[in-house]
Motif scaffolding. Structure first.
Motif, PDB file in Angstrom:
ATOM      1  N   ILE A 107      -3.185  -7.574 -11.885  1.00 48.32           N
ATOM      2  CA  ILE A 107      -1.750  -7.634 -11.741  1.00 48.32           C
ATOM      3  C   ILE A 107      -1.565  -9.278 -12.590  1.00 48.32           C
ATOM      4  N   ARG A 139      -4.073 -10.624  -7.032  1.00 49.13           N
ATOM      5  CA  ARG A 139      -3.960 -10.201  -7.543  1.00 49.13           C
ATOM      6  C   ARG A 139      -4.760  -9.014  -8.026  1.00 49.13           C
ATOM      7  N   TRP A 151      -9.998  -0.407 -10.558  1.00 49.68           N
ATOM      8  CA  TRP A 151      -9.655  -1.760  -9.900  1.00 49.68           C
ATOM      9  C   TRP A 151      -8.655  -2.352 -10.959  1.00 49.68           C
ATOM     10  N   ASP A 154       1.530  -1.225   0.294  1.00 46.99           N
ATOM     11  CA  ASP A 154       0.191   0.108   0.092  1.00 46.99           C
ATOM     12  C   ASP A 154       1.172   1.455   0.049  1.00 46.99           C
ATOM     13  N   ASP A 194       5.245  -1.871 -10.135  1.00 50.59           N
ATOM     14  CA  ASP A 194       5.120  -1.949 -11.836  1.00 50.59           C
ATOM     15  C   ASP A 194       6.007  -3.100 -12.448  1.00 50.59           C
ATOM     16  N   VAL A 203      -2.109   3.428  -3.560  1.00 51.93           N
ATOM     17  CA  VAL A 203      -1.722   1.978  -4.687  1.00 51.93           C
ATOM     18  C   VAL A 203      -2.603   1.078  -3.783  1.00 51.93           C
ATOM     19  N   SER A 204      -2.912   0.051  -4.414  1.00 50.01           N
ATOM     20  CA  SER A 204      -3.136  -1.105  -2.756  1.00 50.01           C
ATOM     21  C   SER A 204      -3.394  -2.069  -3.511  1.00 50.01           C
ATOM     22  N   ILE A 205      -2.790  -3.208  -3.357  1.00 50.84           N
ATOM     23  CA  ILE A 205      -1.842  -4.582  -4.560  1.00 50.84           C
ATOM     24  C   ILE A 205      -2.370  -6.066  -3.131  1.00 50.84           C
ATOM     25  N   THR A 226      -5.775   1.543  -7.754  1.00 51.75           N
ATOM     26  CA  THR A 226      -5.461   2.886  -7.443  1.00 51.75           C
ATOM     27  C   THR A 226      -6.341   3.859  -7.789  1.00 51.75           C
ATOM     28  N   TYR A 263      -1.359  -9.718  -3.544  1.00 50.21           N
ATOM     29  CA  TYR A 263      -0.481 -10.034  -4.515  1.00 50.21           C
ATOM     30  C   TYR A 263      -1.325 -11.872  -4.590  1.00 50.21           C
ATOM     31  N   LYS A 315      -5.664  -4.686  -7.668  1.00 50.05           N
ATOM     32  CA  LYS A 315      -4.674  -3.987  -7.517  1.00 50.05           C
ATOM     33  C   LYS A 315      -5.782  -2.433  -7.927  1.00 50.05           C
TER      34      LYS A 315
END
Length: 244
Positions: A222, A201, A219, A180, A242, A194-196, A205, A198, A203
């Motif tokens: 990734i 998958r 949304w 984050d 990225d 940004v919050s990802i 923004t 993993y 993301k």
């Protein structure tokens, strides 16, 4: 919902947010001679270093209390007096994070170590990266290890941000499961988040301004990649989702 954010005094100069003065991760020494096993937290601290922070929590679900430590070099030559802009003194000693699991027979086994993720600050105008989060800078909650870093400078750049890295144990190795980042440009009020996740998958923004009553969420998915290991994250201010 309107964002409420304090706009701090403007910096004297504007700098590219990708080049933060003092973030010399390539020059950071590794904490030498950290043992693989120790009966207690202090046993993982090598000579010339000290235990700055210790947190406990169950990382592997076995009901035992595991450890995450921040240790720091204790070299007085790296505590720099300053007669210019910023604080009167700043500490350029590097930090290392050590993660260790409690063993059934007692004592702890070191499973991870990162010497670069907490940046070394080489300027009196840049705040310490873990001071902003206080006791919440390093936590273990519900099996997740989280590190929170913040960037703020009194001169040289308008940028400010805070970042959270979340790690979970998988097959005895810590992998990055969440990232984050909350960024604000103090001059223009530009806001980027940004919050990802993993694992899913996914993301999220947000791009807008701190003056906006509503910042739309975007949304996306990734690509699937192996989780980045805790040991391999690199510098916390250099991390680019990225490119990783």
């Amino acid at each position: 919902m309107k964002f409420c954010f304090l706009i701090l005094a403007p910096a004297m100069l504007h700098a590219n947010s990708a080049s933060f003065a003092g973030d010399h991760v390539d020059e950071q020494p590794r904490a030498a001679s950290i043992p693989l096993k120790s009966p207690a937290a202090k046993g993982f601290v090598p000579g010339g270093w000290y235990l700055e922070k210790s947190v406990e929590g169950d990382l592997n679900g076995d009901g035992r209390t595991d450890l995450a430590l921040i240790i720091r070099q204790n070299d007085p030559k790296l505590v720099i007096d300053n007669d210019g802009l910023g604080r009167d003194q700043y500490d350029g000693n590097p930090r290392t994070i050590v993660v260790a699991l409690k063993q059934s027979g007692g004592g702890y086994l070191r499973i991870a170590q990162n010497d670069q993720i907490i940046p070394v600050i080489g300027s009196a105008t840049i705040d310490d990266p873990i001071d902003y989060a206080g006791d919440g800078s390093l936590t273990i909650i519900k099996g997740v290890l989280r590190l929170r870093l913040g960037f703020w400078a009194s001169a040289g750049t308008w940028d400010m941000f805070n970042r959270t890295f979340s790690f979970r144990l998988k097959e005895a190795r810590l992998g990055l499961i969440g990232y984050d980042n909350y960024y604000v440009h103090r001059g223009s009020g530009e806001l980027k988040t940004v919050s990802i996740n993993y694992l899913t998958r996914r993301k999220k923004t947000e791009n807008g301004s701190i003056e906006d009553g509503h910042v739309p969420e975007v949304w996306s998915k990734i690509s699937r990649k192996p989780l980045i290991l805790f040991d391999d994250i690199g510098g916390g201010f250099d991390f680019d989702p990225d490119k990783n």
